[in-house]
Motif scaffolding. Structure first.
Motif, PDB file in Angstrom:
ATOM      1  N   GLY A  72       3.513   7.660  36.337  1.00  0.00           N
ATOM      2  CA  GLY A  72       4.326   7.907  35.143  1.00  0.00           C
ATOM      3  C   GLY A  72       4.230   6.766  34.155  1.00  0.00           C
ATOM      4  N   LEU A 126       7.443   7.686  32.540  1.00  0.00           N
ATOM      5  CA  LEU A 126       8.285   8.664  33.270  1.00  0.00           C
ATOM      6  C   LEU A 126       8.495   8.152  34.696  1.00  0.00           C
ATOM      7  CD1 LEU A 126       6.728  12.044  32.055  1.00  0.00           C
ATOM      8  CD2 LEU A 126       9.041  11.174  31.607  1.00  0.00           C
ATOM      9  N   ALA A 127       9.773   8.155  35.134  1.00  0.00           N
ATOM     10  CA  ALA A 127      10.058   7.624  36.486  1.00  0.00           C
ATOM     11  C   ALA A 127       9.627   8.644  37.528  1.00  0.00           C
ATOM     12  CB  ALA A 127      11.546   7.327  36.627  1.00  0.00           C
ATOM     13  N   ARG A 128       9.915   9.918  37.301  1.00  0.00           N
ATOM     14  CA  ARG A 128       9.536  10.877  38.356  1.00  0.00           C
ATOM     15  C   ARG A 128       9.401  12.295  37.784  1.00  0.00           C
ATOM     16  NH1 ARG A 128      14.139  13.265  38.949  1.00  0.00           N
ATOM     17  NH2 ARG A 128      16.130  12.205  38.694  1.00  0.00           N
ATOM     18  N   GLY A 130      10.005  15.982  36.733  1.00  0.00           N
ATOM     19  CA  GLY A 130      11.234  16.599  36.206  1.00  0.00           C
ATOM     20  C   GLY A 130      11.001  17.140  34.798  1.00  0.00           C
ATOM     21  N   ILE A 151       4.868  17.054  36.426  1.00  0.00           N
ATOM     22  CA  ILE A 151       4.833  16.537  37.812  1.00  0.00           C
ATOM     23  C   ILE A 151       4.279  15.120  37.761  1.00  0.00           C
ATOM     24  CG2 ILE A 151       3.883  16.897  40.129  1.00  0.00           C
ATOM     25  CD1 ILE A 151       3.178  19.807  39.002  1.00  0.00           C
ATOM     26  N   VAL A 152       5.049  14.172  38.248  1.00  0.00           N
ATOM     27  CA  VAL A 152       4.556  12.783  38.333  1.00  0.00           C
ATOM     28  C   VAL A 152       4.367  12.489  39.822  1.00  0.00           C
ATOM     29  CG1 VAL A 152       5.112  10.362  37.908  1.00  0.00           C
ATOM     30  CG2 VAL A 152       5.826  12.129  36.255  1.00  0.00           C
ATOM     31  N   THR A 153       3.145  12.282  40.201  1.00  0.00           N
ATOM     32  CA  THR A 153       2.941  12.116  41.652  1.00  0.00           C
ATOM     33  C   THR A 153       1.962  10.971  41.907  1.00  0.00           C
ATOM     34  OG1 THR A 153       1.857  13.041  43.559  1.00  0.00           O
ATOM     35  CG2 THR A 153       1.276  14.036  41.454  1.00  0.00           C
ATOM     36  N   GLU A 159       8.042   9.177  46.685  1.00  0.00           N
ATOM     37  CA  GLU A 159       9.419   9.679  46.492  1.00  0.00           C
ATOM     38  C   GLU A 159      10.286   8.734  47.315  1.00  0.00           C
ATOM     39  OE1 GLU A 159       8.280  12.375  50.114  1.00  0.00           O
ATOM     40  OE2 GLU A 159       9.235  13.536  48.523  1.00  0.00           O
TER      41      GLU A 159
ATOM     42  N   ASP D 123      12.430  24.340  38.330  1.00  0.00           N
ATOM     43  CA  ASP D 123      11.312  23.470  37.915  1.00  0.00           C
ATOM     44  C   ASP D 123      10.581  22.881  39.128  1.00  0.00           C
ATOM     45  OD1 ASP D 123      12.969  21.538  38.831  1.00  0.00           O
ATOM     46  OD2 ASP D 123      12.486  20.081  37.250  1.00  0.00           O
ATOM     47  N   ARG D 498       4.584   0.562  41.935  1.00  0.00           N
ATOM     48  CA  ARG D 498       5.495   1.104  40.893  1.00  0.00           C
ATOM     49  C   ARG D 498       6.339  -0.049  40.360  1.00  0.00           C
ATOM     50  NH1 ARG D 498       5.654   6.776  41.648  1.00  0.00           N
ATOM     51  NH2 ARG D 498       6.634   6.882  39.606  1.00  0.00           N
ATOM     52  N   ARG D 501       9.813   0.169  38.978  1.00  0.00           N
ATOM     53  CA  ARG D 501      10.980   0.567  39.789  1.00  0.00           C
ATOM     54  C   ARG D 501      11.774  -0.672  40.255  1.00  0.00           C
ATOM     55  NH1 ARG D 501      10.340   5.120  43.399  1.00  0.00           N
ATOM     56  NH2 ARG D 501      10.133   7.027  42.181  1.00  0.00           N
TER      57      ARG D 501
END
Lengths: 186, 431, 153, 748
Positions: A72, A126-128, A130, A151-153, A159, D123, D498, D501
């Motif tokens: 993301g 984008l964090a995740r 959604g 979809i951010v994967t 996760e 979604d 990440r 985060r």
């Protein structure tokens, strides 16, 4: 180069396992089933403050972005509004929201008719996985909106795999804090 | 003249009859009713017996690995006189020694005569077991009689004339068997004496490490000089040793109990089952044996000489950055074969013992290195990750000869090994 | 250059360099991918095949050393997985990820040809070359015992 | 002294049946494979009528169930179909399995019946979650798999009801047969009708007490393919016209390439071309390409031998001087400074200051490698506007996204085909190999299979992070802790992959099993430092708990000993308000014959932790000779994961985790020298072998209810602590450093 031996089905014909079994679904960003685009409460409060109302009619504005991003970190996005951009009828403001992010507001553009084109491109974080929401205010005061699921994967492992463990920990700590408080009260 | 001749013949006949009578002096001992060992002996004695059987490595010979029937015999022993099959010593009444009394057991162990009064062949090391104390003999009997009886008859021995005549062994015993009891050496420590007793008695180390005369008996004057046994070379443990680094007690403890030592390598081949027994046995006894074996080599090299050999080993170890190369095409072929296979592990930075320090590479015989290339090294209990796969099926005989020549030259300054092609061909034939 | 290999009873003419590892000739040139690459230095056992009935690590065996010999791979152990080891492996659900199992079964087959009724100790020392990162060793041991039972029937 | 640490089991002759009760699977004859050797393809050549995205029914009654997770040994090709079949009431023998399609996951949203049943929301993607990690296969998919089975069942019943003119309630479905009164029909007959039936209300999924298939140890569907070499792994892919690539990157991770001489090898047999892999400008370091060079040839062995002979000059890097010793020194230095706070309850410093006894303990653990048996590989085939990527992926959509991004293609036109995985353990969720293969395929213009050597696999591995920790506790007069402080300095995965985060230096995942330890201690402080180096880090089986439990549970023993308590009772006392932890500890006590009264040289030790919702306790029994020879005789495990789908597979996972954990705590480690990995193959990187395998017993202590814990990883963390604590009781020495081989265990 020895071909695959014939006993094993050559997989050129059978692509994607069972794809043939169903019509290839074209991806349509989920049309808002209801008459309005309803944002989560935090975002609709911001929209309320900015646009004076958070009731968005689906349409006129579209979001052009990939439906899948490996990370993301920097996702290209273009906000497009169907507007002649004349003195009488033009877009005054465009905003973008990503409820999954710590900071929900992705974009906030004040534009006037002289912009000539109701289209803005940028790159967002984008964090995740959604929904991403876009809202546009026109010169006639009407509010339009759309939403797009991305979809951010970077991998299932990313996760928050420890969600259940943190939840158990929180429950334990709360129970014990309560017990200590009760014991102290006696 | 005739009378003299007649006299000699007469004396000869009398001597012969007398000799025959003397040879057949062992009576058959009456069999006993089958006993319930758990009732007969207390568990402490049986446990001691189990440990002693470990030191004596009884199961190593009295078990044919192909069958996996422990103590039931059937293992073929190649001797210069033909092939012997080890006997079933489980307490099975029919095919084992279930009907042997303790007296019969003790007689067999000390004098090499079975229950029926028949002579046993000295491949069974009664010339060493004769030294066992009575207390230990009783414990051994208790353990053997508490084994799982297995009904199995080993194959017949394949001995040519005259060796198939058991009576001839009466002469062998007369010449070579010394049934005098073991005595501790008062000038030595208790630990040394315990090691001496275990190594010379039950352990029968000389059984492999001492050369034998034409009659198959150990040559006392050459004790621990090293000898070829069953296709392997049991190295010299005395001053004849070719070991680069002296065998201290600690190095011997590592080798004998853990199955490997950082300065000498892994105890492979026939030595592996022996160290696997010692792995489970009381550590003090292991330390004692090591003490005794260490003493067999009084004249140690100077520290400088050892340091030189250790430096040599480090310098000659295979360096992947610049591997060795030789002009001699034979040796260079050995370098290539070594590079593709052996250098994956035997290299600078690897976890193996530097080859130039290993006993096998410095021995006068190539047998051990050859066997290891064919069959690999099965990891001893004390060194679980010291194993080498078998490469016999991965290399041609020519490859193996090249590697052996290269290894000898690269890792030692000792004379080249001879008749490699023959020993490889013989190994390949019955591999 | 052209070499002739006999693999699982069929002969194959292969155009490869003499010093090519037998493993990759079996996998890439002949196309039998059941034999696996795991380390390339004969330390993991995933590439174990039989050459004239003896276990061999095909990753460090030159193809030239295998010419004129009978090579058996996992695919050649039995036409329909009826070899006692394959029956026992299936009965006990021995594999997890399965990548090392071809090598485990071929090493076990070589062991059973040397020892009809191997003890746990025999299995441990003979099979120590074959790594299983999923740690299915207990089931491998049990399956070898079971295969010995089936073979004895 | 020869301090060689090995493990062994007591050599008692065990027949097959007595081997830890292994004979759980049904004794089926060598059955036919229930799936295709290429697991991404349909098991039968018939299309089958799809009732929903999870299942299709062939005319002959075969039901193909799609599996979203990757099969890397944890048995998802059996456990996941069992969940669907439980609700579908299909005859289990008719069930076959195949992977769900990564491309379809991308194109299709959640199906209406899942949204209507409130299981998924609109979604979500159709297969909801196609990654495999965090031991989440069953616990995160159970509900929507049950719903898929239940809704299909009810649609089949509704189709029959409409055909027979009866109410749906009068139709029963059992073993693939629909019946009402004397009328019967098969699932196959009504499949087409069922696929279009609409239900006004979606069925409610069963609760565990209603299960009849779940909880049975049915035989694995993939075993038949894995005993005859037919199962296809990524490394086995063969496509028409395919060429092979041997790749090598700078041994110092992320280092560059100064030069390479392609001409020197172009003439070698079979060599086609040399490809240089250059990271795109601005491409992010950790997820993008690393500089590397690949030789392309018509066989792998030719590509590799040419690569070996090609002169390559790697550029110097700022990390050439990095080594493990300095990294540990740096981390240990950080322990002296306060870190980012994760837990701060009460006045810990005050409680410790006023305590009767103060206990302290430092620990450390090195980098650890995944060392999957199947070295890294990937195959990519690009045609005009489509790309197919084949490989052993733990995260197929991720692989697909990476290939799409690298080729600048729309993900809709990229198809990922997942094979069997020769081990994943978290490494195969990073997706660095599909990106590299895509770049090679792009330059080569033909289908290409890239294979890494074991050395490349080990040197370019993304490691389990190294970490050090310092514990400090104050005990009251009763010897029970009144204050407990844990500080961990480690290399953070989140900070590496990440970074966005990380907020003010806090990465909770680095504190797994330390932040959420179960013990009821009034004052607690947990803080941490991120000390990353250039060595890439990633998820490893049980992630950071694999070292944190080795440290935290040894410190619990140190507190117990300082307080004069039996370590097991000490733990029981601190979790007496927790039903599941108490059940696991009591089960352990009973099943292991727990005692600390053992002759010198033998010891029993305990370790217990919770991860991914499952509590696992273990007792290790070890013997240590006076010379320091370590022998692991037995490990007894007690597990509470709430419920079991397939007990035999579950037991296999606990045992597998124990062996993987033993490899990482006895002798295996990854050290860095000159900026690069030292242990680059199985000669120097030690893993547990069959002759080092202890006896392992697994006992279920299930509390049921709504607990659905994971099973792939939670069995790992306790083993290192149990062994270390057992060693203390055997020798009086405490191995504070992983692997234990670094500690001289000689005693007496």
């Amino acid at each position: 180069m020895a071909m695959i031996d014939s006993t094993r089905r050559s997989f050129v014909t059978r692509i994607g396992g069972g794809a043939g079994a169903m019509a290839l679904l074209t991806v349509v960003p989920h049309p808002a089933s209801a008459e309005t685009i309803d944002l989560p409460e935090r975002e609709s409060a911001i929209l309320e403050a900015a646009f004076g109302s958070s009731v968005l009619t689906p349409g006129k504005i579209s979001l052009d972005m990939p439906i899948l991003a490996e990370t993301g970190l920097s996702v290209p996005v273009t906000f497009k509004v169907d507007s002649p951009m004349t003195e009488a009828d033009h877009v005054t403001r465009i905003m973008g929201f990503a409820p999954g992010n710590p900071e929900p507001v992705l974009a906030d553009y004040q534009i006037g008719p002289r912009a000539g084109l109701a289209e803005v491109s940028t790159r967002i974080r984008l964090a995740r996985t959604g929904f991403v929401y876009a809202a546009a205010k026109l010169s006639d005061g009407t509010l339009w909106g759309t939403k797009f699921s991305i979809i951010v994967t970077l991998g299932a492992c990313v996760e928050d795999i420890f969600d259940l463990d943190w939840q158990r920990d929180a429950e334990r700590r709360a129970m014990r804090a309560e017990a200590r408080a009760a014991a102290a009260a006696e | 003249m005739k009378r003299i001749l007649l006299g000699i013949i007469l004396v000869g006949i009398v001597g012969l009859i007398g000799g025959l009578a003397w040879a057949m002096r062992y009576p058959a001992l009456d069999p006993i009713a089958p006993i319930d060992a758990s009732m007969e002996f207390d568990s402490q004695v049986v446990a001691l017996g189990r440990d002693l059987a470990g030191f004596g490595d009884c199961s190593v010979c009295h078990t044919d690995p192909r069958q996996g029937l422990e103590y039931a015999g059937g293992l073929p022993l190649e001797t210069p006189f033909g092939v012997l099959y080890t006997t079933n010593i489980t307490p099975d009444v029919e095919t084992g020694i279930g009907t042997w009394s303790e007296e019969a057991f003790s007689r067999a162990m000390r004098e090499g005569v079975d229950n029926e009064g028949q002579y046993l062949y000295p491949a069974f090391p009664y010339d060493h077991f004769t030294k066992i104390t009575d207390e230990d003999m009783h414990a051994l009997y208790a353990y053997i009689m508490s084994l799982e009886p297995i009904n199995y008859t080993p194959p017949e021995n394949e001995l040519g004339f005259p060796f198939n005549i058991r009576l001839s062994l009466a002469g062998w015993n007369l010449l070579f068997l010394d049934t005098s009891r073991w005595e501790p050496d008062p000038t030595q420590s208790d630990e040394w004496n315990r090691g001496y007793y275990l190594a010379d008695g039950l352990g029968h180390c000389e059984g492999c490490h001492t050369p034998r005369n034409l009659m198959g008996a150990e040559i006392p004057s050459k004790a621990y000089d090293g000898a070829i046994v069953e296709g392997w070379y049991a190295p010299a443990l005395n001053d004849e040793t070719t070991s680069a680094v002296p065998w201290t007690q600690i190095a011997l403890v590592n080798y004998l109990l853990d199955g490997w030592d950082v300065d000498h390598g892994v105890s492979a081949g026939p030595m592996t089952p022996i160290v696997n027994h010692l792995y489970d046995l009381p550590e003090d006894d292991g330390f004692a044996i090591a003490k005794y074996i260490e003493s067999l080599r009084p004249n140690l090299p100077t520290e400088a000489a050892t340091a030189e050999l250790v430096a040599f080993a480090a310098e000659r170890e295979w360096d992947p950055e610049n591997p060795p190369s030789y002009d001699d095409p034979g040796l260079q072929a050995g370098v290539e074969a070594f590079d593709d296979l052996c250098a994956n592990c035997h290299k600078v930075g690897g976890t193996t013992v530097p080859l130039a320090l290993t006993s096998t590479v410095r021995m006068p015989e190539a047998l051990n290195v050859m066997n290891i290339i064919f069959d690999g090294v099965r990891p001893p209990l004390g060194a679980r990750d010291h194993s080498m796969p078998e490469f016999g099926a991965s290399l041609t005989d020519e490859n193996i000869a090249d590697v052996l020549r290269f290894v000898r030259v690269q890792y030692t300054n000792l004379p080249a090994w001879e008749h490699l092609e023959e020993i490889i061909a013989e190994k390949r034939e019955n591999w | 250059m052209a070499l002739t290999l006999t693999v699982n009873g069929t002969s194959h003419v292969v155009d490869v360099e003499a010093e090519s590892p037998l493993l990759w000739v079996i996998r890439d040139t002949i196309g039998l991918t059941g034999t696996k690459f795991g380390c390339g230095i004969a330390k993991c056992g995933a590439c174990t095949v039989h050459i004239d009935g003896r276990a061999a690590k095909s990753c460090t065996t030159k193809v030239s050393a295998a010419v004129g010999k009978s090579i058996t791979t996992i695919e050649g152990l039995s036409p329909d997985s009826t070899h006692p080891l394959q029956v026992a492996w299936t009965e006990l659900d021995t594999p997890q990820c399965g990548y090392c199992q071809s090598g485990q079964i071929m090493a076990a087959a070589a062991l059973l040809s040397k020892r009809a009724n191997p003890s746990d100790f025999d299995i441990d020392t003979e099979m120590a070359d074959n790594i299983c990162r999923c740690g299915t060793y207990t089931k491998i041991r049990a399956a070898i015992h079971r295969a010995a039972e089936i073979a004895a029937q | 002294m020869n301090i060689h640490n090995v493990s062994r089991r007591k050599f008692i002759v065990t027949s097959a049946t007595a081997a830890g009760g292994m004979m759980l699977g049904f004794n089926l004859p060598a059955q036919a494979a229930q799936m295709n050797a290429n697991p991404w393809e349909l098991p039968t050549d018939k299309e089958g009528q799809e009732v929903n995205a999870w299942l299709a029914i062939d005319p002959d009654g075969t039901v193909t169930i799609r599996v979203g997770q990757s099969e890397m040994g944890e048995g998802v090709f059996t456990s996941m179909p069992m969940i669907v079949a439980e609700e579908l009431h299909v005859d289990w023998k008719m069930v076959k399995a195949a992977y769900a399609s990564g491309n379809r996951y991308l194109r299709q949203k959640a199906e209406d019946y899942q949204v209507a049943a409130g299981i998924l929301n609109e979604d979500h993607q159709v297969y909801r979650r196609m990654g495999t990690g965090g031991s989440g296969a069953v616990r995160r998919s159970r509900t929507f798999l049950q719903q898929a089975g239940a809704s299909a069942r009810e649609r089949l019943k509704e189709a029959a009801a409409q055909a027979w003119g009866v109410a749906r309630a009068d139709v029963t479905a059992k073993d693939s047969v629909l019946s009402s009164g004397n009328r019967t029909g098969t699932f196959a007959e009504f499949a087409t009708a069922a696929s279009t039936v609409a239900l006004d209300v979606e069925p409610v999924i069963k609760t565990p007490d209603q299960f009849n298939l779940l909880g049975a140890s049915v035989a694995r569907l993939d075993t038949p393919l894995k005993v005859n070499g037919s199962a296809t792994y990524g490394i086995d892919i063969r496509l028409p016209g395919m060429v092979y690539a041997a790749v090598r990157a700078n041994p110092v991770p992320y280092g560059g390439i100064d030069s390479y001489d392609a001409d020197a090898i172009m003439g070698l047999p079979g060599v086609i071309q040399v490809v240089e892999i250059v990271p795109g400008e601005g491409q992010d370091l950790r997820s993008g390409l690393q500089p590397a060079v690949a030789v392309i040839a018509n066989s792998y062995t030719r590509a590799l031998s040419a690569l070996d002979q090609m002169p390559i000059k790697w550029s110097a890097t700022p990390n050439d001087g990095v080594n493990s010793r300095d990294l540990f020194a740096d981390a240990n230095a950080a322990l002296g400074m306060p870190g980012a706070i994760s837990v701060d309850e009460g006045d810990t410093a005050g409680a410790i200051a006023g305590a009767t006894t103060v206990v302290e303990g430092d620990y450390q653990a090195p980098y650890q490698s995944h060392a999957c048996m199947e070295p890294f590989n990937c195959t990519v085939h690009i045609t005009d506007n489509r790309a197919d990527v084949y490989g052993s992926f733990q995260n197929p959509p991720g692989a697909l996204a990476v290939v799409a991004e690298q080729l600048g293609m729309d993900p809709i036109n990229v198809f990922s085909h997942t094979t069997f995985l020769g081990g994943g353990f978290g490494r195969r969720s990073r997706n660095d190999e599909p990106r590299q293969a895509a770049e090679i395929a792009r330059q080569v213009g033909r289908p290409v299979k890239m294979v890494w050597t074991r050395e490349e696999d080990m040197m370019q591995n993304k490691m389990r992070p190294m970490a050090v920790a310092r514990f400090k506790a104050g005990l009251g007069p009763d010897g029970m802790p009144v204050g407990w402080h844990a500080r961990v300095a480690g290399h953070s995965i989140t900070a590496h992959i990440r970074p966005e985060r990380i907020e003010n230096g806090l990465d909770n995942s680095l504190l797994a099993a330390v932040r959420n330890h179960p013990y009821n201690i009034p004052n607690q402080l947990v803080d941490m430092h991120v000390r990353n180096s250039h060595i890439p880090v990633h998820y490893w089986r049980s992630v950071n708990a694999s070292q944190n439990v080795f440290m935290a549970e040894q410190f619990v023993d140190e507190m117990a000993q300082a307080g004069g308590h039996d370590p097991l009772d000490f733990r029981l006392k601190m979790v007496e308000d927790l039903e599941d932890w108490s059940l696991v500890l009591n089960t352990l006590k009973e099943k292991s014959g727990w005692t600390t009264d053992l002759p010198p040289g033998t010891g029993m030790g305990i370790g217990i932790s919770e991860e991914f919702g499952t509590v696992v306790g273990q007792v290790a029994t070890v013997t240590v000779s006076r010379r320091g020879q370590l022998t692991i005789d037995k490990i007894v495990a007690a597990v509470d994961c709430g419920h079991l789908v397939n007990p035999a597979i579950a037991e296999g996972q606990i045992e597998s985790a124990i062996v993987y954990g033993l490899s990482a705590c006895l002798a295996g480690e990854v050290t860095i020298s000159g900026g690069q990995v030292v242990e680059n193959n199985f000669d120097t990187f030690k893993v547990l072998r069959i002759n080092e395998m202890p006896i392992i017993e697994t006992h279920w202590a299930l509390t049921g209810g709504d607990k659905w814990g994971g099973l792939g990883e939670p069995g790992l963390p306790p083993v290192a602590a149990a062994v270390a604590n057992a060693i203390f009781y055997a020798t009086g020495k405490r191995p504070r450093e992983m692997p234990i081989v670094h500690t001289d265990l000689s005693w007496g």
